[in-house]
Design an enzyme around this catalytic site. Structure first.
Site, PDB file in Angstrom:
ATOM      1  N   ARG A 148       0.962  -1.131  -0.026  1.00 58.91           N
ATOM      2  CA  ARG A 148       0.128  -0.132  -0.007  1.00 58.91           C
ATOM      3  C   ARG A 148       0.852   1.215   0.060  1.00 58.91           C
ATOM      4  O   ARG A 148       0.400   2.261  -0.731  1.00 58.91           O
ATOM      5  CB  ARG A 148      -1.058  -0.215   1.307  1.00 58.91           C
ATOM      6  CG  ARG A 148      -1.821  -1.249   1.090  1.00 58.91           C
ATOM      7  CD  ARG A 148      -2.734  -1.341   2.525  1.00 58.91           C
ATOM      8  NE  ARG A 148      -3.921  -2.461   2.009  1.00 58.91           N
ATOM      9  CZ  ARG A 148      -4.459  -3.289   2.803  1.00 58.91           C
ATOM     10  NH1 ARG A 148      -4.043  -3.288   4.098  1.00 58.91           N
ATOM     11  NH2 ARG A 148      -5.349  -3.954   2.450  1.00 58.91           N
ATOM     12  N   HIS A 172       0.609  -4.376  12.868  1.00 61.54           N
ATOM     13  CA  HIS A 172      -0.489  -4.325  11.625  1.00 61.54           C
ATOM     14  C   HIS A 172      -1.829  -3.723  12.410  1.00 61.54           C
ATOM     15  O   HIS A 172      -2.754  -4.753  12.590  1.00 61.54           O
ATOM     16  CB  HIS A 172      -0.521  -5.527  10.951  1.00 61.54           C
ATOM     17  CG  HIS A 172      -1.512  -5.605  10.083  1.00 61.54           C
ATOM     18  ND1 HIS A 172      -1.094  -5.192   8.619  1.00 61.54           N
ATOM     19  CD2 HIS A 172      -2.768  -6.393   9.769  1.00 61.54           C
ATOM     20  CE1 HIS A 172      -2.078  -5.380   8.028  1.00 61.54           C
ATOM     21  NE2 HIS A 172      -3.007  -6.107   8.473  1.00 61.54           N
TER      22      HIS A 172
END
Ligand code: NAI
Length: 303
Positions: A148, A172
């Site tokens: 990303r 995360h």
């Protein structure tokens, strides 16, 4: 053989990528009757046309994992729009505990790749439940987060995605930590190409963009499955690739007793070496916020 527990969106997409890349035989396991068997048939038909001879099977019985060298766990609940990954903690911890017991029973020598969210906490639950050495339990996080980050940087810089090398560490979750000081455009430091403000915007978007995908299409699975496939290939082919992933720290980065994303060398033995890199002030603050969040999270989980 590669075992995949959970034949939903991420598990089945991973199976498809591994078949297309002709990596190894695959066994899919799920609690929904018919689902893993149906996925296996569908994938076998695809394999027949492309001429790939890996064997693909599906089962509702964990004993099908016997003989797996690598087991990937994607079983459990996924985020719905508006939820954070941490909102899944209690329910998925119960699922991961029972799945991990089954993995340890049927595939005691495998390398376990966790995917279920909240990822770092679930990697910890799997490690403690299986009692595998830490080198054999890892979680997929940084590979997705860096996909990303790379995409956002490629848009800001107007350069090919293939020219960007990036690293993302940390939790995360809300305090994921892209590392501008270890990100470059084919060796040219990112910090010389974008302003601090542009970099901060890319970092913030990297943290938020999964929620946007979930709002738009209900789940994220292509980019996650690709990140997992890279890790599986690094193990299967003993590539010694340097990849960011969630692993159990015992003093590295000044942290002990949790799993969190850091760069490691990945090969046939799993996490073969943890690489300690120096973090800048804001990078360290973000990493440390993730450490605190994860310590609080695992304190609430019964193992
Ligand atoms: P999904 O709902 O499509 O699939 C999950 C599957 O797990 C279902 O088929 C369900 O029947 C199965 N399952 C549930 N309990 C099970 C058990 N005890 N044994 C075997 N199978 C069981 O969900 P999706 O979208 O595939 O996501 C799976 C997980 O991966 C979620 O927790 C999601 O948040 C996480 N995820 C993690 C990412 C990461 O970067 N680590 C990225 C994307 C998703």
């Amino acid at each position: 053989m590669i075992g995949i527990v959970g034949s939903g969106r991420v598990g089945s997409t991973l199976a498809m990528l591994l078949v297309q890349r002709n990596v190894d035989d695959i066994t899919l396991v799920d609690i929904i009757e018919g689902l893993p068997q149906g996925e296996a048939l569908d994938l076998s038909h695809m394999a027949a046309e492309i001429g790939v001879d890996v064997e693909i099977t599906g089962s509702n019985d964990y004993s099908a994992l016997a003989g797996s060298d690598i087991v990937v766990v994607t079983a459990g609940l996924a985020r719905k729009p508006g939820m954070t990954r941490m909102d899944l903690l209690t329910k998925n911890a119960g699922i991961i505990k029972s799945v991990s017991e089954q993995v340890a029973k049927h595939a005691p020598n495998c390398i376990l790749v966790m995917v279920t969210n909240p990822l770092d906490a679930m990697t910890y639950v799997a490690l403690k439940t299986t009692k595998f050495p830490r080198s054999r339990v890892m979680g997929m996080s940084g590979m997705l987060d860096l996909s990303r980050f790379k995409e956002l940087l490629s848009q800001s810089l107007h350069v090919s995605r293939a020219s960007i090398n990036a690293l993302v560490v940390g939790e995360h979750g809300e305090s994921m930590t892209p590392l501008p000081s270890y990100t470059s455009v084919n060796g040219i430091p990112l910090t010389t190409l974008l302003s601090q403000e542009q970099i901060s915007t890319a970092i913030e978007k990297t943290r938020q963009v999964a929620a946007e995908v979930i709002r738009l299409k209900g789940a994220t699975f292509y980019a996650p499955a690709n990140g997992i496939a890279r890790m599986v290939e690094a193990i299967h082919y003993d590539k010694k690739m340097v990849l960011p992933l969630s692993t159990y720290l015992e003093g590295e980065y000044g942290v002990s007793g949790i799993c969190i994303g850091v760069p490691v060398i990945v090969g046939k033995d799993g996490v073969e070496k943890i690489l300690e890199v120096k973090l800048s002030g804001t990078e360290k603050e973000s990493f440390d916020r993730g450490v605190s969040t994860l310590k609080e999270a695992i304190a609430t989980v019964q193992i």
